[in-house]
Design a protein around this motif. Structure first.
Motif, PDB file in Angstrom:
ATOM      1  N   THR A 173     -13.431   7.082   1.332  1.00  0.00           N
ATOM      2  CA  THR A 173     -11.624   7.484   1.956  1.00  0.00           C
ATOM      3  C   THR A 173     -11.387   6.313   2.347  1.00  0.00           C
ATOM      4  OG1 THR A 173     -10.455   8.125   3.935  1.00  0.00           O
ATOM      5  CG2 THR A 173     -13.027   7.471   3.712  1.00  0.00           C
ATOM      6  N   ASN A 174     -10.222   4.846   4.047  1.00  0.00           N
ATOM      7  CA  ASN A 174      -9.668   4.056   4.407  1.00  0.00           C
ATOM      8  C   ASN A 174      -9.516   4.480   5.436  1.00  0.00           C
ATOM      9  OD1 ASN A 174      -7.049   4.884   3.424  1.00  0.00           O
ATOM     10  ND2 ASN A 174      -7.138   4.667   1.566  1.00  0.00           N
ATOM     11  N   SER A 208      -2.416   7.659   9.466  1.00  0.00           N
ATOM     12  CA  SER A 208      -0.689   6.401   8.962  1.00  0.00           C
ATOM     13  C   SER A 208      -0.974   6.190   7.542  1.00  0.00           C
ATOM     14  CB  SER A 208      -1.115   5.256   9.644  1.00  0.00           C
ATOM     15  OG  SER A 208      -2.474   4.731   8.831  1.00  0.00           O
ATOM     16  N   TYR A 209      -0.909   6.649   6.445  1.00  0.00           N
ATOM     17  CA  TYR A 209      -0.596   6.840   5.357  1.00  0.00           C
ATOM     18  C   TYR A 209       0.919   7.289   4.598  1.00  0.00           C
ATOM     19  CZ  TYR A 209      -2.221  11.472   5.680  1.00  0.00           C
ATOM     20  OH  TYR A 209      -2.279  12.997   5.854  1.00  0.00           O
ATOM     21  N   ASN A 210       1.348   7.030   3.176  1.00  0.00           N
ATOM     22  CA  ASN A 210       2.165   6.973   2.846  1.00  0.00           C
ATOM     23  C   ASN A 210       1.990   7.846   1.554  1.00  0.00           C
ATOM     24  OD1 ASN A 210       1.632   5.034   1.030  1.00  0.00           O
ATOM     25  ND2 ASN A 210       2.360   3.795   1.726  1.00  0.00           N
ATOM     26  N   GLU A 211       2.942   8.593   0.935  1.00  0.00           N
ATOM     27  CA  GLU A 211       3.026   9.575   0.240  1.00  0.00           C
ATOM     28  C   GLU A 211       1.830   8.695  -1.027  1.00  0.00           C
ATOM     29  OE1 GLU A 211       6.378  10.729  -2.203  1.00  0.00           O
ATOM     30  OE2 GLU A 211       7.443   9.224  -0.821  1.00  0.00           O
ATOM     31  N   PHE A 233      -5.687   9.221  -2.542  1.00  0.00           N
ATOM     32  CA  PHE A 233      -6.600  10.647  -1.519  1.00  0.00           C
ATOM     33  C   PHE A 233      -7.290  11.417  -2.567  1.00  0.00           C
ATOM     34  CE2 PHE A 233      -7.982  12.356   2.295  1.00  0.00           C
ATOM     35  CZ  PHE A 233      -9.268  12.206   1.924  1.00  0.00           C
ATOM     36  N   TYR A 234      -6.145  12.269  -2.539  1.00  0.00           N
ATOM     37  CA  TYR A 234      -6.248  13.362  -3.212  1.00  0.00           C
ATOM     38  C   TYR A 234      -6.416  13.492  -4.546  1.00  0.00           C
ATOM     39  CZ  TYR A 234      -3.979  18.110  -4.615  1.00  0.00           C
ATOM     40  OH  TYR A 234      -4.740  19.686  -5.682  1.00  0.00           O
TER      41      TYR A 234
END
Length: 371
Positions: A230-231, A238-241, A247-248
């Motif tokens: 993860t991160n 706060s991630y973007n797409e 991650f997915y």
């Protein structure tokens, strides 16, 4: 540690959104049970969340089938903590013996049990545990203690006073309390400190806040992020797409794939599996896309008959509509399975006629309209 808990929670929380579906006719009636309440105590979200959490913490998670009275028909599923289980042999067959929270024990053939694992290497049934993370966890603990002690020490001592004579320890304690009460308490409204000749020296200590080395802290945190895949942006939402898709692909999808295989194998016989029966877990990944991406996907795939109206509604996280499972393709527009009934062949002939006989204005008009 809050960092490791946050890493596990973000993973399990994302997994809890997976939707179980059953393909095939065998056990199709079990689909609604899986989608709403797999057992008496958990809904589907809690069931998947707990499985993902147990797997992350223990690197092994067991799924026990709940049977009807015939001990053959599955009516639900329940997750089991590996600390409360053991594998024993009975009449040449391995069994899983487990203990409930109330102390009651039960056993079931291991062949009927679903087993999820991580870091599986030495054991035939269990993952190898999270021992590799312990040095990083110890560093996190030492770092946290250092911060606490540093803050306490930096906030404790404000002044240092040196007595000019030898004094007994109990008298030093009394004098310190008297000096602090007269000079350092809120009662001293003048803001002036005064002392007599018994003190040879009084000086103020310049207290500086304790600061942990930022680079060292970042290195330790990255060790945790690397271990759990993860991160910081995933943990803080706060991630973007693009970051979500990464991650997915690296974390959520492998879990969904393993869970699908495990539950399919424990539910269906080899013969039922050969006919295409399976349990699989899906996720609407478009929920995390930008509105621009959603709009492009919705319009492009809907026009080509790939997405139905309700599937487009899913992309936008909206409620389904009546007759929303129909698919349409540009005609402009016709239901896919009714193209022939609505004159698809006649329109094609008109186009040909309009091109081959340009003097025929009516035919040319038809072709232009269709284009």
């Amino acid at each position: 540690m809050e960092l490791t808990r946050a890493a596990i929670h973000s993973f399990a929380n994302s997994c809890s959104k997976l939707k179980p579906e059953i393909k095939g006719t065998a056990y199709k009636s079990l689909e609604k049970t899986l989608q709403f309440k797999p057992n008496e105590f958990m809904d589907t979200s809690k069931f998947i969340y707990r499985l993902a959490t147990i797997l992350s913490v223990n690197t092994t998670a067991f799924i026990i089938p709940i049977y009807s009275e015939d001990y053959e028909t599955i009516k639900g599923y329940y997750p089991i903590l590996p600390q409360r289980t053991e594998v024993v042999e009975a009449q040449g067959e391995p069994w899983l013996r487990y203990t409930f929270a109330n102390g009651n024990k039960a056993a079931i053939e291991l062949s009927r049990v679903g087993i999820l694992t991580q870091y599986q290497y030495k054991d035939d049934f269990f993952g190898d545990g999270n021992g590799a993370l312990m040095p990083t966890l110890n560093l996190l603990d030492i770092q946290k203690q250092g911060i606490e002690e540093g803050i306490k020490q930096s906030a404790m001592i404000r002044f240092m006073a040196k007595l000019g004579t030898n004094t007994r320890s109990e008298d030093i304690t009394k004098e310190r309390n008297r000096f602090a009460a007269e000079n350092l308490s809120a009662d001293n409204v003048s803001g002036m400190m005064m002392f007599d000749t018994k003190y040879s020296e009084v000086k103020q200590i310049d207290s500086k806040p304790f600061i942990v080395d930022a680079d060292q802290m970042k290195l330790i945190q990255n060790n945790v992020f690397n271990y759990f895949g993860t991160n910081e942006k995933i943990l803080q939402n706060s991630y973007n797409e693009n970051e979500w898709n990464a991650f997915y692909e690296g974390k959520i999808e492998p879990f969904a794939l393993q869970l699908s295989l495990v539950m399919s194998n424990m539910t269906f016989t080899p013969n039922e599996l050969s006919y295409g029966n399976q349990i699989f877990f899906t996720s609407n990944r478009m929920q995390y896309a930008s509105n621009t991406t959603k709009l492009q996907v919705s319009t492009q795939l809907f026009d080509r008959g790939i997405l139905s109206t309700n599937q487009v509604m899913d992309v936008w996280n909206m409620a389904h509509v009546e007759d929303g499972d129909k698919r349409y393709i540009r005609k402009e527009y016709a239901e896919v399975n009714k193209l022939h009934d609505e004159g698809g062949d006649n329109n094609a002939d008109s186009e040909k006629k309009g091109i081959s006989e340009p003097n025929d204005t009516s035919a040319a008009g038809t072709a232009e309209t269709n284009i």
